[in-house]
Design an enzyme around this catalytic site. Structure first.
Site, PDB file in Angstrom:
ATOM      1  N   ARG A 178       0.869  -1.175   0.000  1.00  0.00           N
ATOM      2  CA  ARG A 178       0.000   0.000   0.000  1.00  0.00           C
ATOM      3  C   ARG A 178       0.907   1.226   0.000  1.00  0.00           C
ATOM      4  NH1 ARG A 178      -5.662   1.127   0.393  1.00  0.00           N
ATOM      5  NH2 ARG A 178      -5.926   3.112   1.419  1.00  0.00           N
TER       6      ARG A 178
ATOM      7  N   HIS B 213      -6.651   0.364  -7.145  1.00  0.00           N
ATOM      8  CA  HIS B 213      -6.807  -0.434  -5.928  1.00  0.00           C
ATOM      9  C   HIS B 213      -7.507  -1.713  -6.399  1.00  0.00           C
ATOM     10  CE1 HIS B 213      -7.428  -1.718  -1.961  1.00  0.00           C
ATOM     11  NE2 HIS B 213      -8.066  -0.711  -1.439  1.00  0.00           N
TER      12      HIS B 213
END
Lengths: 318, 318, 318
Positions: C114, C143
Site C-alpha cells: 500500500r 486499488h
C-alpha cells in the site's frame, strides 16, 4: 544468562559476539545451512511450534524487525510485536525498563530486544528471571546477529573464516558492523584486512593496535591501494550524523563509491561484494546485477537463516 | 450480547464484572487452571486453531495488548492487530465507531477492544451484528479481565474468595482496579478489607456505603493501622494526574511505600503481595525477590491464563 | 511479472484490473466462492501453511490491512507487518524504495503493498527479483482488490456481470472505486450505468467518451432521474479534499443522501445496495438494516474472500 556459549546455546542471552568461540560459530553455521533448506521447502516447519517470542523494539528497524519476525514464523513460532513501547501507557507512566522486561518474559519464551541505548541488552538480561534475551542491536553498541550473518555469508562462500583477504571501505571509525566483523575475524588466523577510508574515518589508534595482534591490517586512503582479488569487499555508508563539520562531510561522502569500473579493475572472479544496508549512494545501482554482489540477495536472506538457527538453539529446539 | 453469563459464555460480550456470578467465576477459574497447564507444555495447543481475533486498541497498552496477543497465540489462534485506528485513513475520514466495529467483525471471530472512553465497549457490543466484544478496558470505566486476573490470583492461592482479610493501599478513590476488586469480593461472604490511603484518596462516601453492605470495610490512614497477617496486600499507584493541586500530590505520593521493613512487620507467612502494574516507586525493588510478592510473576502470567480461558469459553472451544 | 493473467495467476504481480480478462475473473470468482466456504468452516485451512506474506503499508489503512491480514491467516499463512516504513530507520536514512522492496522479498513469498503514490506498485514489481507484488492501492491510482471485491459482490448475487442496470451516485469524477468498476464492467456486454452526481463531479468528458463505447452511460443530476429497479446501487462519498472552493463543497455534499425513502421509491426487490466505505453521512443509518444493503455485510467479507483466492492463486497453492 550471559556468558561464553561453550557449545551450549540453550537459555543463553545473546548479547555480544564475544560470547562465541570458533567452535560455537561452527555449530551455529551448521544449523544455519540446515535452516536455509527448511526455509526453501514448501512444507511448514514445526520447530518453534508452541513457542512465542516477543519482539520488543524501542526503535523501529524495518530490516531487523522483519528478519526476526520472518525467522520465527518460518519455524512455526508466533510473535508478540511491540514497537515503541516507550509511547505505550505503562512505560509512559514511568514503569522501569526492568519491570517492562519482566512483564514480557511472562508472556513469551524469549525476548528479542532492540534499544537505542548501549548496554540495554545486558540490562534486560540482568532483569529477566526466566527467559533469554536476544539483542537486535543496542544503539552504537553491538548488533550480534548482524555480525553473525556477515560472518556466515563469508563462511558459506569460502567454507572457512581464516586465511582470507578483505577490503573494508567507507566509515572504518564509527561503522558498527565493521568493528563487529573485525572482532569476529580476529578469532581466526591469517586474515588480512585492507581498510579504505578518508583520514577522518580511520580506525581509532587503540582499535588498530588491538586488532593488529590478530589480523594483518593495512590502512589505505586511495583507490590505487586497493588489493587485487580480495576474497571479500565490505562496503559501508558514510553517515552524515558523524560530522559536526558539514563541509568535511561533503568532502568525503562521495570519496569511495563502488562502481562497475572499480569492480572490473580490482575484484577477482570470486570476490564477495557485501554491504550491511541501508545503502544510499555508495554503491552504484549497476553493481547490483553483478553475481558477486550479495548485499541485496544472500546476505539479507542469510540474516533470516542465522536468526532461525540462533532461535532454535537458544530455545533448545534443534 | 451483553448480559449475565449464567453459566454460558458462548457468544457473550464481556464488558463488566457485573455479568459474573460466583458460579461463573468458578467455571472460568476451573478453565484458567487448565490453561496454565496448556501454556506450560511444550506442544502447541490447537484450541483456537482456525480462529482469528481482532485486537482493536484505540490507545496503546503494552501489557494488556501483549497479554491478549499471547493468550490467543498460546491457543493456536491468530490475530489482526490494529493499534490507534483513529490515525488510520478510514476513521480519520470520519467513519463512525459503529461502522469500524462492523468492518472488523467481518474479518474475525471476536473483537478485543481497548478504548479511552467510558462506555465504548458497550457501544461496540451494541454495534456488532455477529461477534462478541471483549473489553480490554474503557478509560476510567471497567477493565474486566484485569479484575478477573486479580480475583484468580487470590483464588489460586487460597482456593476461595470468601472469609479473607485484605489490605488495599494507595489510591482508593480513583483506582480502577481497587473498585473492580471490591465489586468482585462483594459477591462473596465474610471478607474484610482495610483501606489504607491519604484522606484525599479515600473511597467515596457513596461507594463506602454501597460496598459496606457486603464487605467489612475499615479505613485507615496510618501504617500502624495495618492489620497483621492479612491474606492479601493489594498495592496501587498514586496517580499525579488525579491532583489539580500539585503540592498536595507531592505531600501524599510517597506516603505509603511498600518496603521490606513493612512486609516484615505486618505481613504473614502466606500473605500474597499484589500490584496491578505499572509500578513506579510505591513498592521498593527489594520487595521483588520476596516469594510472597507475585506482581512480577504469577499475577502477570495469570492475566494471560484467564484471558486464554475467557477466549476459549466465549468462542465455544472449551 | 506484470502482464495479462491469461488464466495463469502463479507468480503474477497484481497491479491493475486491466490484467484480468472475463475468463480470469471467472477463475478468480470460482475460487472466491470456495474461500467463502473455507472461511466459514470451523477447521483451520492449511492452504498457505508455510507461506509468509509481507504487508508493507506506507500509509495506514485499517480496512484493507485488516482484510489482507485476515485473508492470509484464514488460509494458515503468516505475515510480516510493516506500517509506515518511511518512519523506520533504514528508509529514513535514505534507502531507496527499490532496496526496501528487495529486503522484504528476501523474507517473504509475496509483498502486499500500500503506497500513497501512483505508480508505486509498478515500481515495486519492477524492483522485485523473486516475489510477486500485490497492490493494496497506490494513492489516487488503482486499488485492484477493491474493484475485484465489488465485481465479485455483484457476480455472487446475479451470477453474471453483463446485462445489468446500475446506479452510481456521489463523486463520479474523482471516485477511484467508480472508475475501477466502470473499467471492470466494460469487459462485459449490455450493461447500463446511470451516473448520479452534481455537475461539478460528473465523469470527465474523456472518460465518458471512452467508457461509452462499452457501457450505456446515462448522466443524471436529479433524484427523479433515478431508474426504477436497477440491479445495483453503488453509493460513494463526496470528498471535501476535492474542493478548493469550500462553499461549493457545502452546496453539494448532502445532495445525494441515500435514505429509506429513496430506497422505497426507486429500488427493486433484488437491488443490491453497495458502498466502498468509509461511509460518512451519505447513507442514512436506517438503511443499514435493509437486507438489500450489503456494504456492512457481504461486501466487506467478500473483500477477504477475494483476497484469499487471489493469494492462493498467485502463490500457486490452489
Amino acid at each position: 544468562m550471559v556468558g561464553k556459549i561453550n557449545g551450549n546455546f540453550i537459555g543463553k542471552d545473546i548479547i555480544s559476539l564475544d560470547q562465541f568461540s570458533p567452535k560455537d560459530l561452527k555449530i551455529l553455521f551448521h544449523h544455519t545451512l540446515k535452516m536455509k533448506k527448511i526455509a526453501s521447502t514448501a512444507s511448514a516447519s514445526k520447530i518453534l511450534s508452541g513457542n512465542i517470542v516477543t519482539l520488543l523494539f524501542y526503535e523501529p528497524s524495518s530490516r531487523t524487525f522483519g528478519s526476526f519476525s520472518a525467522a520465527i514464523k518460518q519455524l512455526g513460532g508466533q510473535t508478540i510485536e511491540i514497537i515503541n513501547p516507550q509511547k505505550f501507557s505503562s512505560v509512559a507512566k514511568g514503569e522501569t525498563f526492568e519491570d517492562t522486561i519482566r512483564v514480557f518474559e511472562a508472556y513469551s519464551d524469549t525476548i528479542v530486544l532492540r534499544h537505542p541505548q548501549v548496554g540495554s541488552a545486558q540490562k534486560a538480561a540482568d532483569a529477566a528471571f526466566f527467559v533469554p534475551i536476544i539483542s537486535a542491536g543496542d544503539g552504537i553498541g553491538e548488533h550480534p546477529t548482524q555480525a553473525l550473518l556477515d560472518l556466515y555469508t563469508i563462511y558459506e562462500k569460502f567454507k572457512r573464516l581464516d586465511n582470507l583477504k578483505f577490503l573494508f571501505a567507507g566509515d572504518i571509525l564509527y561503522g558498527r558492523t565493521v568493528h563487529s566483523l573485525l572482532r569476529g575475524l580476529s578469532l581466526f588466523k591469517n586474515n588480512a584486512v585492507f581498510l579504505l577510508s578518508p583520514k577522518q574515518l580511520k580506525l581509532s589508534r587503540k582499535d588498530l593496535e588491538y586488532f593488529s595482534k590478530k589480523i594483518n591490517l593495512i590502512e589505505i586512503d586511495k583507490e590505487k591501494g586497493v588489493p587485487k582479488n580480495a576474497d571479500v569487499w565490505y562496503w559501508t555508508r558514510i553517515q552524515k550524523e558523524r560530522f559536526g563539520n558539514k563541509s568535511l562531510y561533503l568532502k568525503v561522502k562521495n570519496k569511495y563509491i563502488l562502481t562497475p569500473k572499480l569492480v572490473n579493475k580490482y575484484a577477482g572472479r570470486n570476490t564477495l561484494i557485501m554491504h550491511p544496508l541501508p545503502r544510499i549512494n555508495e554503491i552504484e545501482k549497476d553493481v547490483d546485477d553483478d553475481p558477486r554482489a550479495v548485499y541485496l540477495r544472500s546476505q539479507i536472506r542469510n540474516g533470516m537463516y542465522v536468526r532461525m538457527a540462533l532461535l532454535g538453539l537458544v530455545l533448545g529446539k534443534i
